[in-house]
Design a protein around this motif. Sequence first.
Motif, PDB file in Angstrom:
ATOM      1  N   LEU A  76     -29.258  38.912  -3.668  1.00 47.20           N
ATOM      2  CA  LEU A  76     -29.301  40.272  -3.129  1.00 47.20           C
ATOM      3  C   LEU A  76     -28.108  40.511  -2.211  1.00 47.20           C
ATOM      4  O   LEU A  76     -27.942  39.823  -1.209  1.00 47.20           O
ATOM      5  N   ILE A  77     -27.302  41.502  -2.576  1.00 46.93           N
ATOM      6  CA  ILE A  77     -26.127  41.867  -1.781  1.00 46.93           C
ATOM      7  C   ILE A  77     -26.537  42.823  -0.666  1.00 46.93           C
ATOM      8  O   ILE A  77     -26.167  42.644   0.487  1.00 46.93           O
ATOM      9  N   SER A  78     -27.288  43.874  -1.030  1.00 44.92           N
ATOM     10  CA  SER A  78     -27.677  44.869  -0.027  1.00 44.92           C
ATOM     11  C   SER A  78     -29.000  45.510  -0.411  1.00 44.92           C
ATOM     12  O   SER A  78     -29.430  45.455  -1.555  1.00 44.92           O
ATOM     13  N   GLU A  80     -33.237  46.148   0.167  1.00 44.65           N
ATOM     14  CA  GLU A  80     -34.419  45.294   0.252  1.00 44.65           C
ATOM     15  C   GLU A  80     -35.220  45.491  -1.023  1.00 44.65           C
ATOM     16  O   GLU A  80     -35.394  46.620  -1.484  1.00 44.65           O
ATOM     17  N   LYS A  94     -34.289  40.015   0.947  1.00 47.43           N
ATOM     18  CA  LYS A  94     -33.372  40.698   1.872  1.00 47.43           C
ATOM     19  C   LYS A  94     -31.948  40.237   1.583  1.00 47.43           C
ATOM     20  O   LYS A  94     -31.745  39.218   0.935  1.00 47.43           O
ATOM     21  N   PRO A  95     -30.935  40.972   2.077  1.00 46.20           N
ATOM     22  CA  PRO A  95     -29.547  40.616   1.792  1.00 46.20           C
ATOM     23  C   PRO A  95     -29.234  39.159   2.121  1.00 46.20           C
ATOM     24  O   PRO A  95     -29.655  38.626   3.136  1.00 46.20           O
ATOM     25  N   VAL A 116     -30.475  49.149  -3.775  1.00 45.84           N
ATOM     26  CA  VAL A 116     -30.383  47.697  -3.863  1.00 45.84           C
ATOM     27  C   VAL A 116     -29.202  47.342  -4.764  1.00 45.84           C
ATOM     28  O   VAL A 116     -29.034  47.928  -5.824  1.00 45.84           O
ATOM     29  N   LEU A 118     -27.644  43.840  -6.466  1.00 41.67           N
ATOM     30  CA  LEU A 118     -27.846  42.412  -6.647  1.00 41.67           C
ATOM     31  C   LEU A 118     -27.010  41.894  -7.790  1.00 41.67           C
ATOM     32  O   LEU A 118     -26.620  42.643  -8.680  1.00 41.67           O
TER      33      LEU A 118
END
Length: 134
Positions: A76-78, A80, A94-95, A116, A118
């Motif tokens: 996950l980059i950013s 939730e 989470k990131p 999100v 990812l």
Amino acid sequence: MPSSLFITACLSLSGCAQTSTAVQTEPLLKTAHAWEGTRYEAYPEGRPELSVLKITIPAKTTLNWHTHPMPNAAYLISGELLVETRDGKHTRLKPGQVLPEVVNVPHRGTSGNTPVELIVFYAGATGLPLSKPD
């Protein structure tokens, strides 16, 4: 300037700076199990095919139920992401966290108040779809 001249010039000067950077490794995931505890049994048969996808899910979006026929992991980059299985197991990503995905288990994801992003790494086989609707 030819490289041999540069090296000679640098060796003769006391002011040449030498930069040293060490390669750093940070393990993000090493597991034989999916996030909900199911053990990975085998990779799919066939010619191996790796896929890496950047996936963006809009804010407040619930994906359709689906399965993956091969092991994969999501970073996950950013945003939730809530991931749940039909039998009620769930986890919140989470990131900076990595999720070892379930194989052949129906599941879906729901984004929070922000989109999100990812990266998902799939260890599949040629011709095998990355996911299937369930």
